[in-house]
Structures are given as C-alpha cells and as structure tokens.
Motif scaffolding. Structure first.
Motif, short mmCIF file in Angstrom:
data_model
loop_
_atom_site.label_atom_id
_atom_site.label_comp_id
_atom_site.label_asym_id
_atom_site.label_seq_id
_atom_site.Cartn_x
_atom_site.Cartn_y
_atom_site.Cartn_z
N VAL A 101 6.06 8.47 2.43
CA VAL A 101 4.53 7.74 2.77
C VAL A 101 4.88 6.46 3.25
O VAL A 101 5.57 5.61 3.14
N GLY A 102 3.99 6.30 4.39
CA GLY A 102 4.08 5.05 5.19
C GLY A 102 3.22 4.85 6.40
O GLY A 102 2.17 5.72 6.58
N PHE A 103 3.35 4.00 7.27
CA PHE A 103 2.34 3.55 8.34
C PHE A 103 3.24 3.57 9.66
O PHE A 103 4.41 3.03 9.50
N TYR A 104 2.62 4.04 10.63
CA TYR A 104 3.04 3.77 12.00
C TYR A 104 1.88 2.99 12.52
O TYR A 104 0.66 3.33 12.32
N PHE A 113 7.21 1.53 4.75
CA PHE A 113 7.01 3.06 4.35
C PHE A 113 7.99 2.97 3.13
O PHE A 113 8.97 2.40 2.76
N GLN A 114 7.85 4.15 2.40
CA GLN A 114 8.59 4.65 1.37
C GLN A 114 9.27 6.05 1.59
O GLN A 114 8.57 6.93 1.76
N GLY A 115 10.70 6.12 1.58
CA GLY A 115 11.36 7.38 1.83
C GLY A 115 12.50 7.40 2.72
O GLY A 115 13.03 6.17 2.98
N LEU A 116 13.03 8.39 3.08
CA LEU A 116 14.17 8.54 4.08
C LEU A 116 13.81 7.75 5.28
O LEU A 116 12.60 7.68 5.67
N ILE A 147 1.79 10.81 5.24
CA ILE A 147 2.23 11.21 3.94
C ILE A 147 2.72 12.52 4.34
O ILE A 147 2.14 13.54 4.56
N ASP A 148 4.11 12.95 3.72
CA ASP A 148 4.67 14.11 3.76
C ASP A 148 5.03 14.63 2.48
O ASP A 148 5.18 13.95 1.59
N SER A 149 5.18 15.96 2.49
CA SER A 149 5.69 16.57 1.03
C SER A 149 6.32 17.75 1.29
O SER A 149 6.27 18.42 2.30
N PRO A 150 7.29 18.09 0.37
CA PRO A 150 8.16 19.13 0.64
C PRO A 150 7.35 20.43 0.08
O PRO A 150 7.87 21.57 0.23
N ALA A 171 0.68 -1.30 -0.08
CA ALA A 171 -0.16 0.02 -0.09
C ALA A 171 0.93 1.30 -0.13
O ALA A 171 0.69 2.16 -0.78
N SER A 172 2.04 1.14 0.74
CA SER A 172 2.92 2.47 0.96
C SER A 172 3.51 2.49 -0.58
O SER A 172 3.62 3.63 -1.08
N ALA A 173 3.97 1.45 -1.17
CA ALA A 173 4.68 1.68 -2.35
C ALA A 173 3.74 2.00 -3.48
O ALA A 173 4.27 2.72 -4.14
N LEU A 174 2.40 1.57 -3.51
CA LEU A 174 1.51 2.14 -4.55
C LEU A 174 1.32 3.63 -4.28
O LEU A 174 1.18 4.21 -5.42
#
Length: 160
Positions: free
Chosen positions: A54-57, A69-72, A133-136, A40-43
């Motif tokens: 983007v990811g889950f806690y 998650f996907q990201g740093l 989900i975060d955005s710059p 789901a996070s990859a999608l």
C-alpha cells in the motif's frame, strides 16, 4: 502524538468512521505532505486485511514516482498510461483489477500480487498522484472498498 490501534469489529459504517477519524488525527496538524502520505499508507496497512503493498506514487514531471509506502521495494517510476497506476492517473479515475495478470501492460513489482486498486489523489483539484494497493488474493477489492478508499483520499487531500 500517540497512535492507538483500534479493532475494526463494528459495522462497515463504524469501521469507516474509525478509519477516517484516525486519518484526520494523524495528519490534521502536520504541514509535511510526505509525512502525511507516510502515515496514511501506514494506517491503511494496519487496517486493511489481505494486502501486500500500500502506498503512493506522486506525479512529477509527467510521470509517477514512488512515494511513501508499506511493503516490498517497488518500481520507482511509472509512465502515464502504463500499468494500473499509470492508467488510473492518465484516466483520472479509480481502477479495480480482480486479476492483475489479465490487465494489459500490468507492471509486476511483487510477484505475489494478484489484485489491485488504484485511486487518483488530488490536492486543490490538481492530480498529484495515486494511492495504490495490492493484494495476493484475486478479487480482493470490492465496490465498498473503492468507495471507502475514495473517501480516504478526499480526506487526505484536504491536508495536502
């Protein structure tokens, strides 16, 4: 199962249908919660633009713990009521933040993040975590994004 990336060039409704259809096809036959959250996070990472995380806690023993998650690399544990994720989990409601630097107690895992949306995730009517989900970009997330992501987690919850 093979995943085929589909261009989201249609109307908002058509793009939403494609995204939710892809989600269902990825998770409907998989019993593993972790595998489904990872996909789901990859999608979402493939389909959403202008995001950097983007990811889950997942709620474990009264705190949120980093999930797929996907990201740093990210913060591993977040107390309920702390930051955007902890606040959304505690209030059990979606929170959209146009400028995270104005959010009291914001937890800065990635200095590039400027806006955020956090959607509570339920399984069998029990809070199990949040989608984050975060955005710059400041003001990246709209009411329409919120409605779509709330639908996305409801579909996901059916398979968790």
């Amino acid at each position: 199962m093979s995943f085929e990336r589909q261009a989201l060039t249609g109307s908002r409704e058509e793009n939403e249908r494609i995204l939710l259809s892809q989600l269902k096809s990825l998770i409907e036959d998989e019993p593993s919660r972790i595998a489904n959250l990872a996909n789901a996070s990859a999608l979402l990472n493939v389909y959403l633009t202008d995001i950097n995380w983007v990811g889950f806690y997942l709620l474990q023993e009264g705190e949120l713990v980093l999930g797929p998650f996907q990201g740093l690399p990210a913060c591993v544990r977040i107390a309920l009521g702390r930051g955007v994720c902890g606040t959304a989990a505690q209030k059990r409601e979606t929170i959209r933040v146009e400028d995270v630097h104005q959010f009291p107690g914001h937890i800065a895992c990635d200095a590039a993040s400027n806006s955020e949306i956090v959607v509570p995730l339920y399984a069998k009517d029990e809070l199990i975590g949040v989608l984050d989900i975060d955005s710059p970009l400041k003001g990246r997330f709209t009411e329409e994004d919120q409605r779509l992501l709330e639908k996305f987690v409801r579909v996901l919850a059916d398979y968790l």
